[in-house]
Design a protein around this motif. Sequence first.
Motif, PDB file in Angstrom:
ATOM      1  N   GLU A  68       0.821  -1.201   0.000  1.00  0.00           N
ATOM      2  CA  GLU A  68       0.000   0.000   0.000  1.00  0.00           C
ATOM      3  C   GLU A  68       0.857   1.253   0.000  1.00  0.00           C
ATOM      4  N   ILE A  73      -1.091   4.282  -1.565  1.00  0.00           N
ATOM      5  CA  ILE A  73      -2.479   4.141  -1.151  1.00  0.00           C
ATOM      6  C   ILE A  73      -2.542   4.260   0.364  1.00  0.00           C
ATOM      7  N   ILE A  75      -4.841   5.900   1.976  1.00  0.00           N
ATOM      8  CA  ILE A  75      -6.175   6.238   2.470  1.00  0.00           C
ATOM      9  C   ILE A  75      -6.935   5.023   2.962  1.00  0.00           C
ATOM     10  N   ASP A  76      -6.339   3.856   2.838  1.00  0.00           N
ATOM     11  CA  ASP A  76      -7.189   2.696   2.931  1.00  0.00           C
ATOM     12  C   ASP A  76      -7.093   1.901   4.211  1.00  0.00           C
ATOM     13  N   VAL A  77      -8.256   1.535   4.684  1.00  0.00           N
ATOM     14  CA  VAL A  77      -8.372   0.640   5.812  1.00  0.00           C
ATOM     15  C   VAL A  77      -8.399  -0.779   5.253  1.00  0.00           C
ATOM     16  N   ALA A  78      -7.581  -1.658   5.804  1.00  0.00           N
ATOM     17  CA  ALA A  78      -7.619  -3.052   5.392  1.00  0.00           C
ATOM     18  C   ALA A  78      -8.351  -3.858   6.452  1.00  0.00           C
ATOM     19  N   ARG A 102      -8.742  10.475   9.062  1.00  0.00           N
ATOM     20  CA  ARG A 102      -9.745   9.956   8.152  1.00  0.00           C
ATOM     21  C   ARG A 102      -9.781   8.423   8.180  1.00  0.00           C
ATOM     22  N   THR A 106     -12.908   6.144   9.827  1.00  0.00           N
ATOM     23  CA  THR A 106     -13.534   5.119   8.990  1.00  0.00           C
ATOM     24  C   THR A 106     -13.468   3.747   9.669  1.00  0.00           C
ATOM     25  N   LEU A 330     -13.476  14.243   4.927  1.00  0.00           N
ATOM     26  CA  LEU A 330     -12.753  13.103   4.376  1.00  0.00           C
ATOM     27  C   LEU A 330     -12.136  13.370   3.010  1.00  0.00           C
TER      28      LEU A 330
ATOM     29  N   ALA B 151      -8.249  -6.995   0.533  1.00  0.00           N
ATOM     30  CA  ALA B 151      -8.431  -6.682   1.958  1.00  0.00           C
ATOM     31  C   ALA B 151      -8.884  -5.252   2.173  1.00  0.00           C
ATOM     32  N   LYS B 152      -8.588  -4.391   1.189  1.00  0.00           N
ATOM     33  CA  LYS B 152      -8.962  -2.993   1.344  1.00  0.00           C
ATOM     34  C   LYS B 152     -10.104  -2.619   0.410  1.00  0.00           C
ATOM     35  N   ARG B 154     -13.783  -1.956  -0.928  1.00  0.00           N
ATOM     36  CA  ARG B 154     -15.023  -1.493  -0.310  1.00  0.00           C
ATOM     37  C   ARG B 154     -16.134  -2.505  -0.525  1.00  0.00           C
ATOM     38  N   GLU B 173     -15.899   4.395   3.463  1.00  0.00           N
ATOM     39  CA  GLU B 173     -17.130   3.672   3.767  1.00  0.00           C
ATOM     40  C   GLU B 173     -17.275   3.586   5.279  1.00  0.00           C
ATOM     41  N   LEU B 174     -18.263   4.267   5.821  1.00  0.00           N
ATOM     42  CA  LEU B 174     -18.410   4.346   7.279  1.00  0.00           C
ATOM     43  C   LEU B 174     -19.737   3.763   7.740  1.00  0.00           C
TER      44      LEU B 174
END
Lengths: 425, 309
Positions: A68, A73, A75-78, A102, A106, A330, B151-152, B154, B173-174
């Motif tokens: 990532e 990248i 911004i991303d939640v895994a 952010r 999330t 966000l 995994a990331k 949406r 996405e919340l």
Amino acid sequence: MQLIEDHGLLRFLTCGSVDDGKSTLIGRLLFDSKAILADTLSAIEKTSLKRGMQEVDLSLLTDGLQAEREQGITIDVAYRYFSTGTRKFIIADAPGHEQYTRNMVTAASTANLAIILIDARKGVQPQTRRHSYLAHLVGIPHLVVAVNKMDLVDYSQARFEAIKADYLAFAQQLGIEDVRFIPLSALKGDMVVDRGEKLAWYEGDTLMEILEAAPAAHTEHDEPFRFPVQYVCRPQDSTNPELHDYRGFMGRVESGSIQVGDAVTVLPSGRTSLVKAIELGGKALREAITEQSVTLLLTDEIDISRGDMIVKTEAVPTQTKQVNATVCWLAEAPLDRARTYLIRHTTRETKAKVAAIEWRVDINTLDRQSAERLQMNDIAQVSFKLAQPLLTDPYVDNRGTGAFIIIDESTNNTVGAGMITKLAA
Amino acid sequence: MMLFNRQQTQLKTLPHLDWLEAEAIHIMREVAGQCANPVLLFSGGKDSICLLRIAEKAFRPGRFPFPLMHIDTGHNYKEVTDFRDQRAAELGERLIVRSVEDSMQRGTVVLKHENESRNKHQSVTLLEAIEEFGFDACIGGARRDEEKARAKERIMSFRDEFGQWDPKNQRPELWDLYNARAHKGENIRAFPISNWTELDVWQYIQREGLELPSIYFAHQRPIVRRQGSIVPVTELTPAKAGEAIVNLQVRFRTVGDITCTAPVESAADSVEKIIAETATTTITERGATRLDDQASEAAMEQRKKEGYF
């Protein structure tokens, strides 16, 4: 395989940077839990399984994070998954650094527990304060402060107690009520799943025991019943004449519970009726509980459509065309006070304009400042005027009816997240 | 300061499969509520078989508010396509099949060589079908645990008018507030079982008593061993010179295009035995069985950018 006991599903968040050993901790949980699961299933004595893990780099299990960063990248939640056979866990893993607010908001929005990692050598850091503030702001009910890398401070109890005292001092200022502390070494495995031998002075639960015992429900108090209608089922074209008058109101119980025979009010119309039946997949249920997706049938023919909300008559939400909310911005494009945005709240949508930005929070000092506009990662108190009424509860009382997202109609992007604070008259 | 423990909890919560099912139903109803013309991608594989059961629970006694669609490479196991047709007929729902071979005849898919796998070309045919029917959302059975690039992902994943997935430009996405808005020509991919693992899928299949194509269960099959993988010997994937063909007891963990789906050695001939195996295996589903994903670390991510599911 049948689960002997099913303790449901726990969603939790890990806060910290790679430097705190976060990837190693997640890797440890994923790896060791696989062994627990295997044990549970084959009923082998847990102690019979030898896990000589020292040589394996557990952070490799989550090396998506590395990829990532290389690709920018950030911004991303895994999301990562493991199960112990009695409980399933979903980890929301928010990579840290610049866009942390952010990411964390999330990831926190769906979590019921947060693990806040502290490096035992460094103690409470500014980022620890930030993580804790955000976790609390988004309403995560349970915090676990994991003092990691205990192996690098000789497993010192005094060091652990000092960090704990530091943390408690500011946690109380923030109003954080439920927090637990655990010393561990993710690298060596002490107190993650196994107790290890070096932390004999610590008498509390291991991290895994804490995770297995934490309440899966978001709240421990009874919330009023809230059922935003997602979809209306009217199978009139069916060849089955019995279905000709069928009107099923489909949705997910956002909070509370409902039973057949309960008196309900439909909002915004205010029409009242009784619950005639509750169905799930063709089966009749007596009761539906929080987070369950069901179909409700009412005794009266009422015109109900998507965006309406069915609630118990005894406790109705506020119907309002103005909301005050804590907003996390966000998007890269700043909030433009001149523009009209779209707010999505439960299954309703309305156009909205900013009435005022009351204040902005300095995330490091927690001081309130005046602000004319909001940039990405800003947290602020904002009031909105709405074109259509929303059916709201304060976020602290009810996540489902207290949260909304802000959408930019020109791009359809989700640009903000809001948590309703107090309700304007 | 209060410390939590289970005794404090008075409120009832859902067992984990019920929770996952409830979430998936909610997501599917959001697609139906927010999108004008969605479609559910049904391949006959185990994940999309679960999607169909969820759709039944979400929308019965009404009809599904979307048709089913399969993008057929023409290289699928007959057991799976037969199952696909049979299941759609049982449900009484409309099944659309669009074929990569048709795209090849139109000239929109050009293989580099005759034996090139058609799997990655499904993207082209999918985009053509989306345009043909004007679909604004595709519901699929992808899961975040399948491999790293997912995994990331949406739950509601936005694709531009070229069907491209831009990993740097995904919508936050919340809560359970999904944003499935798209302008004309753009497309939402919706993944109701994002949060399910392979084990959850098998446990759900067991609980719901779902039927599956026979090749998911242990059976004898002629195979060759090639670079650490088990390669089934078929007309499309013959043995190479010098390779020894052996009969092996195998099952498929994923069923896709014949040219890129490998079975695993297994004696698990029932759902119960598969669950036991799945729970203890340390190799990921795609790692073991998808020959195409092994080509490069970023293979999946690349294909997704090109519009692959």
